[in-house]
Design an enzyme around this catalytic site. Structure first.
Site, short mmCIF file in Angstrom:
data_model
loop_
_atom_site.label_atom_id
_atom_site.label_comp_id
_atom_site.label_asym_id
_atom_site.label_seq_id
_atom_site.Cartn_x
_atom_site.Cartn_y
_atom_site.Cartn_z
N ARG A 34 7.28 -0.81 -78.52
CA ARG A 34 5.83 -0.47 -78.93
C ARG A 34 5.86 -1.84 -80.13
O ARG A 34 4.52 -2.40 -80.30
CB ARG A 34 5.60 0.76 -79.89
N ARG A 35 6.83 -2.59 -80.31
CA ARG A 35 6.97 -3.56 -81.54
C ARG A 35 6.80 -4.93 -80.59
O ARG A 35 7.89 -5.33 -80.47
CB ARG A 35 7.86 -3.26 -82.59
N VAL A 59 5.68 5.54 -74.87
CA VAL A 59 6.21 6.28 -73.61
C VAL A 59 5.31 7.70 -73.83
O VAL A 59 5.32 8.24 -72.53
CB VAL A 59 7.61 6.52 -73.53
N TYR A 151 16.22 18.51 -81.37
CA TYR A 151 16.69 17.11 -80.81
C TYR A 151 17.82 17.54 -79.57
O TYR A 151 17.64 16.96 -78.62
CB TYR A 151 17.43 16.11 -81.66
N LYS A 155 17.45 16.84 -75.54
CA LYS A 155 18.65 15.91 -74.71
C LYS A 155 19.38 16.87 -73.80
O LYS A 155 19.97 16.37 -72.50
CB LYS A 155 19.64 15.38 -75.79
P1 NDP Z 1 17.12 2.97 -81.89
O1 NDP Z 1 16.16 3.70 -82.95
O2 NDP Z 1 17.72 1.86 -82.46
O3 NDP Z 1 16.02 2.47 -80.84
C1 NDP Z 1 15.15 3.37 -80.17
C2 NDP Z 1 14.19 2.52 -79.26
O4 NDP Z 1 13.16 3.68 -78.63
C3 NDP Z 1 13.28 1.72 -79.85
O5 NDP Z 1 13.52 0.35 -79.10
C4 NDP Z 1 11.94 1.96 -79.83
O6 NDP Z 1 10.99 1.03 -79.72
C5 NDP Z 1 12.06 3.08 -78.79
N1 NDP Z 1 10.94 3.91 -78.93
C6 NDP Z 1 10.97 5.08 -80.00
N2 NDP Z 1 10.08 5.69 -79.68
C7 NDP Z 1 9.11 5.12 -78.67
C8 NDP Z 1 7.81 5.46 -78.32
N3 NDP Z 1 6.98 6.56 -78.59
N4 NDP Z 1 7.36 4.58 -77.23
C9 NDP Z 1 7.89 3.51 -76.71
N5 NDP Z 1 9.26 3.27 -76.97
C10 NDP Z 1 9.83 4.04 -78.28
O7 NDP Z 1 17.86 4.02 -81.32
P2 NDP Z 1 19.10 4.03 -80.28
O8 NDP Z 1 19.27 2.73 -79.73
O9 NDP Z 1 20.23 4.54 -80.97
O10 NDP Z 1 18.43 5.05 -79.22
C11 NDP Z 1 18.40 4.70 -77.92
C12 NDP Z 1 18.65 6.16 -77.10
O11 NDP Z 1 19.84 6.46 -77.32
C13 NDP Z 1 17.78 7.11 -77.54
O12 NDP Z 1 17.35 7.98 -76.41
C14 NDP Z 1 18.66 8.01 -78.28
O13 NDP Z 1 18.21 9.31 -78.42
C15 NDP Z 1 19.99 7.81 -77.62
N6 NDP Z 1 21.32 8.02 -78.20
C16 NDP Z 1 21.55 7.54 -79.51
C17 NDP Z 1 22.86 7.72 -79.99
C18 NDP Z 1 22.88 7.33 -81.55
O14 NDP Z 1 23.92 7.72 -82.17
N7 NDP Z 1 22.19 6.17 -82.01
C19 NDP Z 1 23.56 8.58 -79.32
C20 NDP Z 1 23.27 9.31 -78.40
C21 NDP Z 1 22.25 8.92 -77.51
P3 NDP Z 1 9.68 0.82 -80.52
O15 NDP Z 1 9.89 1.57 -81.74
O16 NDP Z 1 9.38 -0.62 -80.54
O17 NDP Z 1 8.71 1.46 -79.51
C1 8X3 Z 2 22.65 10.91 -81.08
C2 8X3 Z 2 24.05 11.45 -81.71
O1 8X3 Z 2 25.06 13.33 -82.83
O2 8X3 Z 2 23.20 12.32 -84.01
O3 8X3 Z 2 22.14 11.59 -80.09
O4 8X3 Z 2 22.86 13.71 -82.08
S1 8X3 Z 2 23.80 12.65 -82.63
#
Ligand code: NDP
Ligand code: 8X3
Length: 250
Positions: A34-35, A59, A151, A155
């Site tokens: 979105r950014r 999304v 959350y 997942k």
């Molecule tokens: P970030 O917050 O760094 O990135 C999240 C991304 O998702 C951004 O690019 C954001 O883009 C996009 N996003 C969020 N909401 C929307 C929306 N409504 N529409 C479109 N895009 C969206 O988090 P992570 O990189 O850590 O997360 C990525 C994935 O990994 C997620 O699914 C998360 O659940 C999963 N995950 C993360 C873990 C962690 O510990 N970090 C562990 C396990 C899984 P923008 O805001 O520009 O739209």
């Molecule tokens: C992200 C990892 O442990 O914060 O999915 O749920 S945790």
């Protein structure tokens, strides 16, 4: 011929790192988020490696997704790899005081958003009997932890969708698999704690968390396997983490 990958959530964290990793391996990219400013900066940085096109949509907006996918120029309209990564946690409250807006955000983005993007991309994969879908789940889709309630539910839904997709697309030769990380140091906790960077940083204190680049390398490994190999489900922790609730902080 170069493959084309569409990555959702490419403006930050795992998605952005995956964009860099795949670009360096000669994969054309469709970056989504979105950014717009970030999409522009990342696209510019990647153009020296590969061809890049960006799509700006939320999304949660199925019409915007459909229009964006339909609008793809012919060079990008054949999607070989879909990385369903966009998502976040919103809040970390016990169920009795949780915010229903946070619950909506997590179910709408992490579950329905993943479904909407998949629904827009999969039919052309089915027409060609070619494609590879990587769903970014989480250890939170394998276990539940206190205050993780919704959350974790979102997942767990990704885990079920990953299995269901693999079954339904099996007859079309389309590979489907999930990568389920433990704690990765990204903007994830800043989003979860609504911009409270101090609280967010405590999540990663006292141990070496996974980095977005670690997950990006794993995603590249998954997509670079020969076409008869489908990595269906892969969980990865930082060495200091043994489960959602066991973390060795020093
Ligand atoms: P970030 O917050 O760094 O990135 C999240 C991304 O998702 C951004 O690019 C954001 O883009 C996009 N996003 C969020 N909401 C929307 C929306 N409504 N529409 C479109 N895009 C969206 O988090 P992570 O990189 O850590 O997360 C990525 C994935 O990994 C997620 O699914 C998360 O659940 C999963 N995950 C993360 C873990 C962690 O510990 N970090 C562990 C396990 C899984 P923008 O805001 O520009 O739209
Ligand atoms: C992200 C990892 O442990 O914060 O999915 O749920 S945790």
């Amino acid at each position: 011929m170069r493959k084309t990958a569409l990555i959702t959530g490419a403006t930050s964290g795992i998605g952005r790192a995956t964009a860099f990793e795949l670009a360096k391996h000669d994969i054309n990219l469709i970056l989504c988020g979105r950014r717009q400013e970030r999409l522009d900066t990342i696209s510019q940085a990647l153009e020296k490696y590969t061809n890049v096109h960006s799509l700006n949509f939320d999304v949660r907006d199925k019409n915007a997704i459909h229009e964006a996918i339909e609008s793809l120029p012919s060079d990008f309209s054949t999607i070989d790899i879909l990385v369903n990564n966009a998502g976040n946690a919103h809040g970390k409250d016990p169920i009795q005081t949780g915010s229903t807006d946070d619950w909506d955000a997590m179910m709408d983005i992490n579950v329905k958003g993943l479904l909407y993007v998949s629904r827009a991309v999969i039919p052309k994969m089915v027409e060609r009997n070619v494609g590879h879908i990587i769903n970014i789940g989480s250890v939170a889709g394998k276990e539940v932890y206190p205050n993780g309630n919704v959350y974790c539910a979102s997942k767990h839904a990704v885990d079920a969708i990953n299995q269901g997709m693999r079954m339904d697309l099996n007859q079309h030769g389309i590979r489907v698999g999930a990568v389920n990380p433990g704690l990765v140091q990204t903007e994830f906790s800043e989003v979860r704690f609504k911009g409270d960077t101090q609280l967010a940083s405590t999540v990663y204190e006292g141990f070496k968390a996974l980095q977005a680049e670690d997950i990006a390398k794993i995603i590249h490994f998954v997509v670079s396997m020969p076409t008869h190999v489908n990595i269906s489900d892969l969980t990865v922790f930082p060495t200091a983490q043994a489960s959602s609730t066991i973390l060795n902080r020093n």
